[in-house]
Each structure stands twice: as C-alpha cells, then as structure tokens.
Design an enzyme around this catalytic site. Structure first.
Site, PDB file in Angstrom:
ATOM      1  N   LYS A 208       6.130 108.409  25.511  1.00 29.65           N
ATOM      2  CA  LYS A 208       5.048 109.872  25.234  1.00 29.65           C
ATOM      3  C   LYS A 208       3.896 109.856  25.651  1.00 29.65           C
ATOM      4  CE  LYS A 208       4.146 112.486  21.012  1.00 29.65           C
ATOM      5  NZ  LYS A 208       4.167 112.443  19.606  1.00 29.65           N
ATOM      6  N   GLU A 214       2.618  97.603  26.779  1.00 32.02           N
ATOM      7  CA  GLU A 214       3.911  97.108  27.589  1.00 32.02           C
ATOM      8  C   GLU A 214       4.591  97.843  28.440  1.00 32.02           C
ATOM      9  OE1 GLU A 214       2.639  97.801  24.382  1.00 32.02           O
ATOM     10  OE2 GLU A 214       3.075  96.017  22.962  1.00 32.02           O
ATOM     11  N   GLY A 268       7.691 109.643  18.091  1.00 29.44           N
ATOM     12  CA  GLY A 268       8.295 108.631  19.259  1.00 29.44           C
ATOM     13  C   GLY A 268       9.449 108.077  18.391  1.00 29.44           C
ATOM     14  N   ARG A 269       9.520 107.916  17.186  1.00 30.26           N
ATOM     15  CA  ARG A 269      10.773 107.124  16.643  1.00 30.26           C
ATOM     16  C   ARG A 269      11.817 108.345  16.334  1.00 30.26           C
ATOM     17  NH1 ARG A 269       6.357 106.552  13.794  1.00 30.26           N
ATOM     18  NH2 ARG A 269       6.174 107.342  11.648  1.00 30.26           N
ATOM     19  N   GLU A 354       8.356 102.207  10.134  1.00 38.99           N
ATOM     20  CA  GLU A 354       7.197 102.738  10.741  1.00 38.99           C
ATOM     21  C   GLU A 354       6.969 104.227  10.096  1.00 38.99           C
ATOM     22  OE1 GLU A 354       5.773 101.955  15.191  1.00 38.99           O
ATOM     23  OE2 GLU A 354       6.731 104.146  15.221  1.00 38.99           O
ATOM     24  N   HIS A 385      28.569  85.011   8.181  1.00 40.08           N
ATOM     25  CA  HIS A 385      28.627  83.661   8.559  1.00 40.08           C
ATOM     26  C   HIS A 385      27.278  83.323   9.031  1.00 40.08           C
ATOM     27  CE1 HIS A 385      32.830  83.445   8.836  1.00 40.08           C
ATOM     28  NE2 HIS A 385      32.570  84.757   9.150  1.00 40.08           N
ATOM     29  N   LYS A 514      -3.532  96.955  18.334  1.00 36.20           N
ATOM     30  CA  LYS A 514      -3.542  97.109  19.780  1.00 36.20           C
ATOM     31  C   LYS A 514      -5.028  97.223  20.279  1.00 36.20           C
ATOM     32  CE  LYS A 514       0.073 100.637  19.837  1.00 36.20           C
ATOM     33  NZ  LYS A 514       0.300 102.173  19.776  1.00 36.20           N
TER      34      LYS A 514
HETATM   35  O1  F6P Z   1       3.026 101.510  18.811  1.00 33.71           O
HETATM   36  C1  F6P Z   1       3.968 102.308  18.087  1.00 33.71           C
HETATM   37  C2  F6P Z   1       4.397 103.494  18.909  1.00 33.71           C
HETATM   38  O2  F6P Z   1       3.311 104.475  18.736  1.00 33.71           O
HETATM   39  C3  F6P Z   1       5.706 104.060  18.291  1.00 33.71           C
HETATM   40  O3  F6P Z   1       5.496 104.828  17.371  1.00 33.71           O
HETATM   41  C4  F6P Z   1       6.366 104.774  19.738  1.00 33.71           C
HETATM   42  O4  F6P Z   1       7.571 104.833  19.435  1.00 33.71           O
HETATM   43  C5  F6P Z   1       5.922 103.663  20.812  1.00 33.71           C
HETATM   44  O5  F6P Z   1       4.609 102.998  20.210  1.00 33.71           O
HETATM   45  C6  F6P Z   1       5.830 103.879  21.935  1.00 33.71           C
HETATM   46  O6  F6P Z   1       4.942 104.832  22.377  1.00 33.71           O
HETATM   47  P1  F6P Z   1       5.141 105.455  23.836  1.00 33.71           P
HETATM   48  O7  F6P Z   1       6.346 106.225  23.785  1.00 33.71           O
HETATM   49  O8  F6P Z   1       3.854 106.554  23.860  1.00 33.71           O
HETATM   50  O9  F6P Z   1       4.840 104.623  24.897  1.00 33.71           O
END
Ligand code: F6P
Length: 548
Positions: A208, A214, A268-269, A354, A385, A514
């Site tokens: 987003k 990452e 995002g979620r 979250e 199990h 972060k």
């Molecule tokens: O760090 C959490 C978060 O902001 C989530 O809410 C989101 O889904 C994820 O990181 C990824 O964010 P982006 O889509 O901006 O890379």
C-alpha cells in the site's frame, strides 16, 4: 454517529447488568444446559447462504444473548454498521473511512463527496484483465515466453490474505504457479527462485505504501536477480505493482499497464479484495475472484440487514466480547478441519490482533476491560496431535472456532474427510462436556483396572469441560463461501471494536519497532558498538568471528 466516545460503555445499563449476570451464572454448565434444553442447538445456531454457525457450546443462556443485544443497541451498533458501509470516517486517528466493503460492491459509499463505486469497478476490471492475460499467456515476458511463475512480494495485509486465497482455492493443475514472499532475510525469496527462469518469472510487488522495509528489500533483490540475466527494459514485462504510491512505482520502473491502485480508505489487513489480490486472481482466475467478492458482498448484505440477534458477525462479535471481557478468556483458537484453510489462522491473527490489540478507547482514555485475545491455531487434525492437550486439560482460558466443510474437493487418493468431520464434532463435544471423575472411574473399571490403578489415574484423566467453542460449517469451500467466511470475520472484528469503543483500523503499535530497527540497522552496518544494547554488541562480535 456514535464512534466518538461520549460516555464509558461501563456506565451503560446493559454493561452493568452483564457484570451481574456473569456473577450470577458462575455455575453455568454446558452439560446441564444441553440436558435441560432440547432446543439448545436449534436456538443457538444461525444459517446464511450455506454457512451454518452453531454457538450452542458457548457459555451463554438466552438471557446472556438478550443482554448482549441490549449492550449492542446501547452502543449504537446498528448506526455504526451503516457508518462503516457508507464511508463515514470510522478510523478516527487517521481520519479515514474503511471501505473494504465497497471493494465488493457494497454501497453506496461516498468519500470526499464522490461515490467510490466507479473507481472500484474500473480498477477491478483492469487488474482482473491483467491477471487473466497472465494466466492465459496473452501477457508474456520480455523474450516473448509465457509467464510460468509469479512471485508476490508483500507482507502483512499485502501477503496474508492473497496467500490464503491462492492456497485455499488454487486448483491442482493451474497454468501459472503463484508463490508468496514476505520475510526480510532473503531466504524465502531465494527459495521461491529455485529453478526459476527470469524469462518466465513475473514479480508482483504489493505494498500500500511502497515503503515497507521487507517488501522494498525483496523487490530490490528480485530486480537485481532479474537484471543479472535480462536487460533493464525487461523490468516493465517482469514486474507489476499495487500501491497508493505512484511516484515510488515510477521510480522502481513499473510499467503504466502493470500497476494498479488502491486507496487510503482500504486498510492493509482488509485489502485482499482490492488489486492487492492480483496475484491470487492470477492463481484462481478473474471469474473465481469475482465469486469471492460476491460471497463477501452477500455477507455484507446479511450484516447490514439482519436484526442483531440473527446477525452472524454480530452474534459472534458479542460472544467474543462476553467471553473475553466478562469471563476472562484470553485466547481465541482457530481450528479449520480442511487442509485448504491451513493459512486461515495466520490471516486471522493479523485481522484480529492488529485490529483489536488496543489499550485506549477512541477518545484516548484507557480501556476498562480486556480487549483483543491472542489468536492462534492450525489445521484441526494437526492440533489434535500437538496442542489440543492444553485446550482440553490445561489451565489456559480459551475459546475455539472449529471450521468444517461438508463437501470436500475431489481427490485422486482416498481421504478421511468424514473422519475429519467426526473428529471436529468429537473435539468440540469433549471441550464442552468434558469427562468427570466418576465417568473416568467407570471407564477405567470397565477396562479392567483395579482400585489402586483407578485411584492413581483418575485425576489425570478428568476433562473439566465447560470450555466454549463455535462451530462454523460450510457446505463447500468455493470462492463464494471463502469470501463470505472472511467477510464474516472482518465484521466480527468491527463488532468487537464498536462494543469496546476502540479503533480497529489503525496500528500504531507496529511503528515504534520499525523506527528503532532503522537506527539499529545503521549501527550494525557501521559497527557502532557503543550505540547498541548488549545483544547488539554480541551480534557484531559473532558477525566478525563468522566472517573470519
Ligand atoms: O506494519 C504493519 C503493516 O502496516 C500492516 O498493517 C500492513 O498490512 C503491512 O504493514 C504492509 O504494509 P504495506 O502494504 O504498506 O507494505
């Protein structure tokens, strides 16, 4: 709109009545409740569009449900639901709407005075056409070869939902293999690239913000891998992206016809329904993706129109409020008895934790009760199990969602689908009814044990029971049913948040780490020992030793 906190929920009459009700019903016992009430299953279950929810094994009476519904009414839940669907500012801290429902056509929703439906449907047509072109081979790589492998690069909401949809719904023989990469250390990317040919590999960067560390690291590494074999112009054919950040997509070199938009008002979620789902649409096809949306829209319709007591997400949300805030339950365990839903617990972890992991109300005052539970789980038969022991006899306070599908997929091997469903029922019954000491002793005696042995073993074999669970039964796991199931959980989260008066759409708790990580990465790279805490110094020492 009742999202702005005007008074504490605690001061609401129904809240106080529920406190008293919880005290008065401390001795509630599920076994006795079933014995006393033959209609319990009928009266404590709900059904919509091939989804059945049996909550008869929750620790509730008819009075509990009545009081919870009164609490929801006093909290203005009905108008909160309308506010969500209409595009009002339901995310107070970020001053935004949360219009994931508009992504599946539920409306009308207005943002900044304009309807969002035309934007949404134009973008949907674009990214599904792109997905189908990749699937069919109409959209090829730089050297004209068909795309055979798609690697989605994203994390959190830009990974978990689409990964779940692909994994749950991808047919055995698909024209394109879709993989997902989220982890920061490069290992997942490297694995996904084993045996890959740059000429037939497409990367889809989903972010987003387009600034998530990452994702940026993995996207840059993927680009370097591609450019080691192909010229710079190949980037336009081998990368697609989804973001609100068009400047960053430009800078990366994403072609205009391989980029898709989302909007600030999609969290995002909650974004799997948007172009963030493009990799899953490549996996399952555009038509199936539309079915997924239709299933979710059906659940939106149910959420909007059914009375509170007959409204599945409302009832599930209220049950969780009851069990977590009034009965002290801290863990919400998700156990799908369908291997295709293996990734559901991980997806729901983000959705619930979250959203509901908050300690302050909408007005910034401290919450006065426990809010979000820890959410975890795995495929039901695996759990039996591994950790089910703790569910049945441990001291943890848990609530469980069992999820089963009646019509399984067609397999080329003999599968124990019926046995799986039988186990699901048995697990839920065992949690609810347990096994008391006298019945343990009887069964030990029947198996030929002598009195001393019975005495020695019986305490260990008692199952306390009276542990709550919900059973969700799907007629089948079609795209439509999966859409309905995921939308149901989204709405359940919203209901819990509205009752607790917290904002389910922000996630400030992920920011501090972060920022600190950025500083520590600098110190580690520069070997800046003094600025690092003790463990950082040990990392540096070991790094030096490892590099000889
Ligand atoms: O760090 C959490 C978060 O902001 C989530 O809410 C989101 O889904 C994820 O990181 C990824 O964010 P982006 O889509 O901006 O890379």
């Amino acid at each position: 709109m009742s999202l702005e906190k005007t008074d504490s929920l605690r001061s609401r009459p129904a809240w106080s009545r529920l406190v008293t009700h919880a005290k008065d019903n401390r001795a509630f016992n599920l076994e006795q409740a079933f014995l006393a009430d033959r209609a319990r299953y009928r009266d404590f279950s709900l059904e919509v569009n091939d989804l059945l929810v049996d909550y008869s094994r929750c620790l509730v009476t008819r009075d509990t449900i009545q009081l919870l519904v009164e609490l929801a009414e006093e909290a203005g839940l009905g108008s909160n639901i309308e506010a969500l669907l209409a595009g009002e500012i339901v995310n107070g801290t970020e001053r935004r709407a949360a219009l994931h429902t508009a992504l599946r056509g539920t409306g009308p929703a207005i943002v900044d005075g304009k309807p969002v439906e035309p934007l949404v449907s134009a973008e949907l047509d674009l990214f599904l056409a792109y997905a189908d072109a990749v699937r069919s081979g109409a959209r090829v790589g730089y050297s004209g070869k068909r795309i055979e492998r798609v690697i989605n690069i994203g994390i959190g909401g830009s990974d978990l939902g689409p990964r779940l949809v692909s994994d749950a719904l991808q047919a055995a023989e698909e024209p394109v293999r879709v993989r997902y990469v989220a982890g920061i250390d490069g290992q997942e990317l490297e694995r996904s690239l084993r045996g890959a040919d740059p000429e037939t590999t497409l990367f889809v960067i989903c972010s987003k913000t387009f600034s998530t560390l990452e994702t940026r690291l993995n996207a840059d590494a993927a680009k370097s891998w591609l450019l080691a074999k192909l010229p710079a112009e190949a980037v336009t054919c081998h990368f697609a992206a989804v973001s609100v950040n068009h400047a960053a997509m430009d800078e990366f070199g994403i072609a205009k016809d391989a980029r898709f938009s989302i909007w600030d008002w999609v969290g995002g979620r909650f974004s799997l329904w948007s172009a963030i789902g493009v990799s899953s649409a490549i996996a399952i096809g555009g038509a199936a993706f539309r079915q997924l949306l239709a299933g979710a829209a059906g659940m939106d319709q149910h959420f909007r129109s059914r009375p509170l007591a007959e409204n599945i997400p409302v009832v599930l949300g209220l049950l969780s409020v009851w069990q977590q805030s009034f009965l002290g339950i801290t863990d919400h365990v998700i156990l799908p008895y369908d291997q295709r839903l293996e990734l559901l617990p991980a997806y729901l972890q983000q959705l619930f934790m979250e959203s509901l992991g908050k300690s302050v109300c909408n007005d910034g005052s401290p919450v006065y009760c426990s809010t979000g539970a820890s959410v975890w789980g795995t495929v039901g038969s695996h759990s039996q199990h591994s950790f089910a022991q703790l569910l049945h006899q441990g001291t943890a306070s848990i609530q469980v969602d069992y999820i089963g599908t009646v019509a399984g997929p067609r397999l080329s091997v003999a599968g124990g689908q019926v046995e799986g469903l039988a186990n699901m029922i048995a697990q839920s019954e065992s949690l609810a009814l347990g096994q008391d000491e006298s019945s343990v002793q009887e069964s030990l005696a029947a198996s030929g044990k002598d009195a001393a042995e019975i005495e020695r073993l019986s305490a260990h074999r008692v199952h306390p029971g009276n542990r709550p669970s919900v059973m969700l039964l799907l007629r089948e796991l079609s795209p439509r049913m999966l859409g309905a199931l995921l939308a149901m959980y989204e709405h359940q989260v919203y209901v819990q948040a509205m009752i607790w008066d917290i904002n389910p759409f922000d996630q400030w708790g992920v920011e501090l780490g972060k920022v600190r990580a950025g500083q520590y990465a600098e110190y580690l790279k520069n070997g800046d020992t003094e600025k690092l805490p003790g463990i950082g110094q040990s990392i540096l020492t070991w790094q030096r030793k490892s590099s000889g």
